[in-house]
Design a protein around this motif. Structure first.
Motif, PDB file in Angstrom:
ATOM      1  N   LEU A 278       1.527  -5.089  10.508  1.00  0.00           N
ATOM      2  CA  LEU A 278       1.409  -3.652  10.288  1.00  0.00           C
ATOM      3  C   LEU A 278       2.759  -3.051   9.932  1.00  0.00           C
ATOM      4  N   LEU A 279       3.799  -3.427  10.663  1.00  0.00           N
ATOM      5  CA  LEU A 279       5.134  -2.879  10.415  1.00  0.00           C
ATOM      6  C   LEU A 279       5.652  -3.251   9.036  1.00  0.00           C
ATOM      7  N   ALA A 280       5.282  -4.430   8.546  1.00  0.00           N
ATOM      8  CA  ALA A 280       5.804  -4.940   7.276  1.00  0.00           C
ATOM      9  C   ALA A 280       4.804  -4.824   6.129  1.00  0.00           C
ATOM     10  N   HIS A 281       3.747  -4.029   6.295  1.00  0.00           N
ATOM     11  CA  HIS A 281       2.772  -3.787   5.225  1.00  0.00           C
ATOM     12  C   HIS A 281       2.140  -5.080   4.719  1.00  0.00           C
ATOM     13  N   HIS A 282       1.795  -5.968   5.649  1.00  0.00           N
ATOM     14  CA  HIS A 282       1.105  -7.207   5.305  1.00  0.00           C
ATOM     15  C   HIS A 282      -0.188  -7.361   6.110  1.00  0.00           C
ATOM     16  N   SER A 283      -0.799  -6.257   6.489  1.00  0.00           N
ATOM     17  CA  SER A 283      -1.982  -6.311   7.352  1.00  0.00           C
ATOM     18  C   SER A 283      -3.252  -6.644   6.591  1.00  0.00           C
ATOM     19  N   GLY A 284      -3.264  -6.399   5.276  1.00  0.00           N
ATOM     20  CA  GLY A 284      -4.491  -6.536   4.493  1.00  0.00           C
ATOM     21  C   GLY A 284      -5.321  -5.273   4.458  1.00  0.00           C
ATOM     22  N   LEU A 285      -4.926  -4.250   5.220  1.00  0.00           N
ATOM     23  CA  LEU A 285      -5.656  -2.982   5.207  1.00  0.00           C
ATOM     24  C   LEU A 285      -5.490  -2.279   3.864  1.00  0.00           C
ATOM     25  N   PRO A 286      -6.445  -1.439   3.477  1.00  0.00           N
ATOM     26  CA  PRO A 286      -6.253  -0.636   2.267  1.00  0.00           C
ATOM     27  C   PRO A 286      -5.011   0.239   2.392  1.00  0.00           C
ATOM     28  N   SER A 287      -4.510   0.677   1.256  1.00  0.00           N
ATOM     29  CA  SER A 287      -3.347   1.560   1.273  1.00  0.00           C
ATOM     30  C   SER A 287      -3.650   2.855   2.016  1.00  0.00           C
TER      31      SER A 287
ATOM     32  N   ASP B 196     -23.596  -6.586  -3.275  1.00  0.00           N
ATOM     33  CA  ASP B 196     -23.338  -5.263  -2.698  1.00  0.00           C
ATOM     34  C   ASP B 196     -21.869  -4.882  -2.631  1.00  0.00           C
ATOM     35  N   GLU B 197     -20.961  -5.810  -2.950  1.00  0.00           N
ATOM     36  CA  GLU B 197     -19.540  -5.499  -2.874  1.00  0.00           C
ATOM     37  C   GLU B 197     -18.836  -5.885  -4.165  1.00  0.00           C
ATOM     38  N   ALA B 198     -17.806  -5.084  -4.502  1.00  0.00           N
ATOM     39  CA  ALA B 198     -16.999  -5.358  -5.681  1.00  0.00           C
ATOM     40  C   ALA B 198     -15.559  -4.962  -5.390  1.00  0.00           C
ATOM     41  N   ILE B 199     -14.639  -5.738  -5.942  1.00  0.00           N
ATOM     42  CA  ILE B 199     -13.213  -5.476  -5.771  1.00  0.00           C
ATOM     43  C   ILE B 199     -12.729  -4.599  -6.918  1.00  0.00           C
ATOM     44  N   ILE B 200     -11.914  -3.605  -6.590  1.00  0.00           N
ATOM     45  CA  ILE B 200     -11.148  -2.919  -7.622  1.00  0.00           C
ATOM     46  C   ILE B 200      -9.953  -3.806  -7.917  1.00  0.00           C
ATOM     47  N   VAL B 201      -9.924  -4.404  -9.095  1.00  0.00           N
ATOM     48  CA  VAL B 201      -8.910  -5.409  -9.400  1.00  0.00           C
ATOM     49  C   VAL B 201      -7.540  -4.753  -9.461  1.00  0.00           C
ATOM     50  N   GLY B 202      -6.555  -5.421  -8.865  1.00  0.00           N
ATOM     51  CA  GLY B 202      -5.183  -4.922  -8.899  1.00  0.00           C
ATOM     52  C   GLY B 202      -4.426  -5.385  -7.681  1.00  0.00           C
ATOM     53  N   ALA B 203      -3.361  -6.122  -7.882  1.00  0.00           N
ATOM     54  CA  ALA B 203      -2.553  -6.606  -6.764  1.00  0.00           C
ATOM     55  C   ALA B 203      -1.373  -5.681  -6.557  1.00  0.00           C
ATOM     56  N   GLY B 204      -0.678  -5.882  -5.420  1.00  0.00           N
ATOM     57  CA  GLY B 204       0.592  -5.207  -5.205  1.00  0.00           C
ATOM     58  C   GLY B 204       0.475  -3.894  -4.485  1.00  0.00           C
ATOM     59  N   ASP B 205       1.370  -2.988  -4.842  1.00  0.00           N
ATOM     60  CA  ASP B 205       1.643  -1.792  -4.065  1.00  0.00           C
ATOM     61  C   ASP B 205       0.615  -0.690  -4.342  1.00  0.00           C
ATOM     62  N   GLY B 206      -0.235  -0.439  -3.360  1.00  0.00           N
ATOM     63  CA  GLY B 206      -1.105   0.721  -3.448  1.00  0.00           C
ATOM     64  C   GLY B 206      -2.326   0.572  -4.320  1.00  0.00           C
ATOM     65  N   GLU B 207      -2.650  -0.647  -4.744  1.00  0.00           N
ATOM     66  CA  GLU B 207      -3.796  -0.807  -5.627  1.00  0.00           C
ATOM     67  C   GLU B 207      -4.886  -1.631  -4.944  1.00  0.00           C
ATOM     68  N   GLY B 208      -6.023  -1.738  -5.634  1.00  0.00           N
ATOM     69  CA  GLY B 208      -7.104  -2.574  -5.143  1.00  0.00           C
ATOM     70  C   GLY B 208      -7.975  -1.875  -4.115  1.00  0.00           C
ATOM     71  N   GLY B 209      -8.764  -2.683  -3.433  1.00  0.00           N
ATOM     72  CA  GLY B 209      -9.705  -2.147  -2.467  1.00  0.00           C
ATOM     73  C   GLY B 209     -11.107  -2.593  -2.812  1.00  0.00           C
TER      74      GLY B 209
END
Length: 600
Positions: free
Chosen positions: A146-155, A560-573
């Protein structure tokens, strides 16, 4: 540039380590002292700040330069309020994501006391926390992650994030039950405000008190930050600098994710925080609030050498590379963005120097870090009694090479560039990317390396200074990685695959529920060039945008699920299809918003 307005990534790139232990200054340095700064260099910063503020139309700015335990220079420029209230070093501002540095420090204080385990899991601390996950055998979400922004949670959890009536952190935690992990925990960097909201929730659970009250008593007050607060009282809000964008006042709004960005402070208080860091965790009155070893850990790269981080390293809360200036050594930093405000805080631990810049103009993001770097250089020159370090000439762009057209064609395709679906095409000699309404040529200079150049009048190309693009593959995923900014930006190639019939049946127009922040219009799910694409127009009074076009690549991973394609900072979900009404109509769920199928 991002798909959702208001996202502003903090940029860094990797280093091996960063220590806050300063080397002893030379005798000459002790004789000169940073107090010499006030006799030698203020005019330079006066000119630079005034010039940049005028060009960017920034209303007000306050700055403080710190040498170890002293403020050696502080000043306000422009206005806290265009009604005639001048900006001063004591003017209060919204500091945005600089708040994360204080939240991270409070978490590490609890780690020091044995109340929170750095590698303890979120599930062990918040047993009622849950979030949907498509990852099997994934690593856990830990406090370190969590502290290092590697949790996998959405932005972000966008709905209700910016509002006049924010819900509390406990309610936000419950809202995440219906959200989905964006990436596998501990697999890649993804800057996340939600990470810090949950860290604040951990502090609440431990103290049995609201986050803002606990951090004020246990951290802000011991540091002497008496004017600072994560929950400013009405009278403080009234005294705060008004926020502006292009000279227009931004309506006051609150951030639900308070541990991530709701701190109100001034340069005087944040200078005390800088001094605390430079003193190895010791307060001005001599109290060891954080153990030196714990503080140093915050400046050590976390989760190093992950393939999907492309060389990007980050500390615990702190950005530990990506900002550089001659002679200063490693610089640790963080910036902050809030509607109508921008801020930057930077330290050069090797020389025990720091600077904080607070503004009430979003456009300051274009120059705040550069001003901070120059301020640190000038302070170093005054402290050591040396000339200002020369910046040196920028490296010339490498010469182009001839690349086989077949190899160029292999790199061509559809990519997600800063959140938007953008094509990269080949003309047989070079590549061209169409992004953000601009055309940029990619000139080959190596087997998989290109220099971006902007075409001018169809006659010649101007290189983007210091930048390059490298094509790379991680597993079965392909990327064009932009280097030369304070962090590498991976632009992911959109894989073309068969679209499941369940998603074909959902093609059409949708309408979204609105809130205080975002209004989505003309939402349409369609197929373009064999890809599932979601188009919309996004408006936000909070962020001062109107009808910004968004074009997102959607990759189904189930019916029922789809990824918004995009890696890195603040994208995807993840976008999820759910049954609405009597169960005979699909709706789309994303980040708290429900997109209902339009009848027409």
């Amino acid at each position: 540039a991002a798909a959702w307005p208001g996202r502003s990534p903090d940029w860094i790139r990797g280093v091996n380590s960063l220590s806050v232990r300063a080397r002893p200054p030379s005798a000459r340095g002790r004789l000169a002292g940073a107090s010499a700064f006030v006799r030698r260099y203020p005019w330079h910063l006066d000119w630079m700040i005034g010039s940049e503020m005028k060009k960017a139309k920034v209303t007000g700015l306050s700055i403080a330069i710190v040498d170890d335990q002293k403020i050696v220079w502080a000043k306000g420029y422009g206005f806290a309020d265009t009604a005639g209230v001048p900006a001063t070093p004591d003017t209060l501002y919204r500091v945005g994501s600089i708040s994360k540095l204080l939240t991270a420090t409070e978490v590490m204080r609890e780690v020091d006391h044995g109340n929170i385990a750095l590698d303890g899991t979120l599930a062990s601390r918040l047993p009622d926390f849950s979030i949907r996950s498509r990852f099997t055998d994934a690593k856990p979400i830990t406090v370190r992650a969590l502290l290092a922004h590697h949790s996998g949670l959405p932005s972000d959890y966008l709905k209700g994030m910016w509002t006049t009536s924010p819900v509390d952190l406990a309610t936000l935690q419950n809202l995440l039950h219906e959200e989905s992990l964006a990436t596998a925990p501990q697999s890649e960097y993804k800057y996340s405000n939600l990470d810090y909201s949950l860290l604040g929730r951990l502090i609440e659970i431990r103290s049995s008190e609201p986050f803002a009250l606990t951090i004020r008593r246990d951290l802000l007050e011991p540091l002497g930050m008496t004017k600072s607060s994560f929950a400013p009282a009405a009278q403080s809000a009234a005294a705060m600098a008004k926020g502006y964008t292009e000279g227009k006042q931004v309506p006051a709004i609150e951030l639900r994710d308070s541990p991530a960005g709701s701190l109100v402070s001034n340069t005087t208080d944040l200078a005390r925080f800088i001094s605390f860091v430079l003193a190895d965790g010791c307060t001005a009155n001599g109290k060891q609030l954080l153990q030196p070893s714990t503080l140093h850990a915050m400046f050590t790269p976390q989760f190093p050498e992950l393939p999907l981080d492309f060389g990007h390293n980050i500390g615990l809360g702190w950005m530990i590379d990506g900002v550089r200036a001659p002679g200063l050594g490693p610089i640790a930093w963080h910036t902050g963005k809030y509607p109508g405000y921008f801020s930057a805080l930077m330290i050069a631990p090797e020389h025990k120097l720091g600077v904080v810049i607070l503004t009430n103009g979003q456009a300051a993001q274009g120059f705040a870090v550069q001003v901070g770097s120059k301020a640190l250089q000038l302070a170093l020159a005054a402290k050591l009694g040396i000339p200002v370090p020369a910046a040196g000439e920028p490296a010339a762009a490498p010469p182009g090479i001839d690349m086989p057209s077949a190899q160029l064609a292999e790199y061509a395709g559809d990519y997600v560039v800063f959140g938007q679906l953008s094509p990269i095409t080949s003309n047989g000699k070079h590549l061209t990317v169409e992004a953000m309404g601009k055309s940029v040529n990619l000139i080959p200079v190596g087997p998989a390396t290109f220099v971006p150049k902007v075409p001018v009048a169809g006659l010649f190309n101007i290189p983007l200074s210091g930048m390059s693009v490298r094509f790379s593959a991680v597993g079965d995923r392909q990327f064009a990685v932009l280097d030369g900014l304070p962090q590498p930006f991976p632009f992911e190639r959109v894989p073309h695959s068969t679209i499941p019939p369940a998603w074909i049946q959902r093609l059409g127009t949708y309408r979204a529920d609105a809130d205080d922040t975002f209004d989505f219009q003309n939402v349409h799910l369609g197929v373009e060039s064999g890809m599932l694409v979601l188009r919309s127009q996004v408006s936000s009074k909070t962020w001062g945008v109107n009808n910004v076009a968004a074009r997102l690549a959607i990759m189904p991973i189930s019916n029922d699920e789809a990824i918004i394609v995009g890696a890195g900072d603040g994208e995807g979900g993840v976008i999820r299809a759910i049954q609405q009404g009597n169960g005979n109509k699909d709706a789309l769920f994303y980040s708290g918003y429900l997109f209902s199928r339009s009848e027409h």
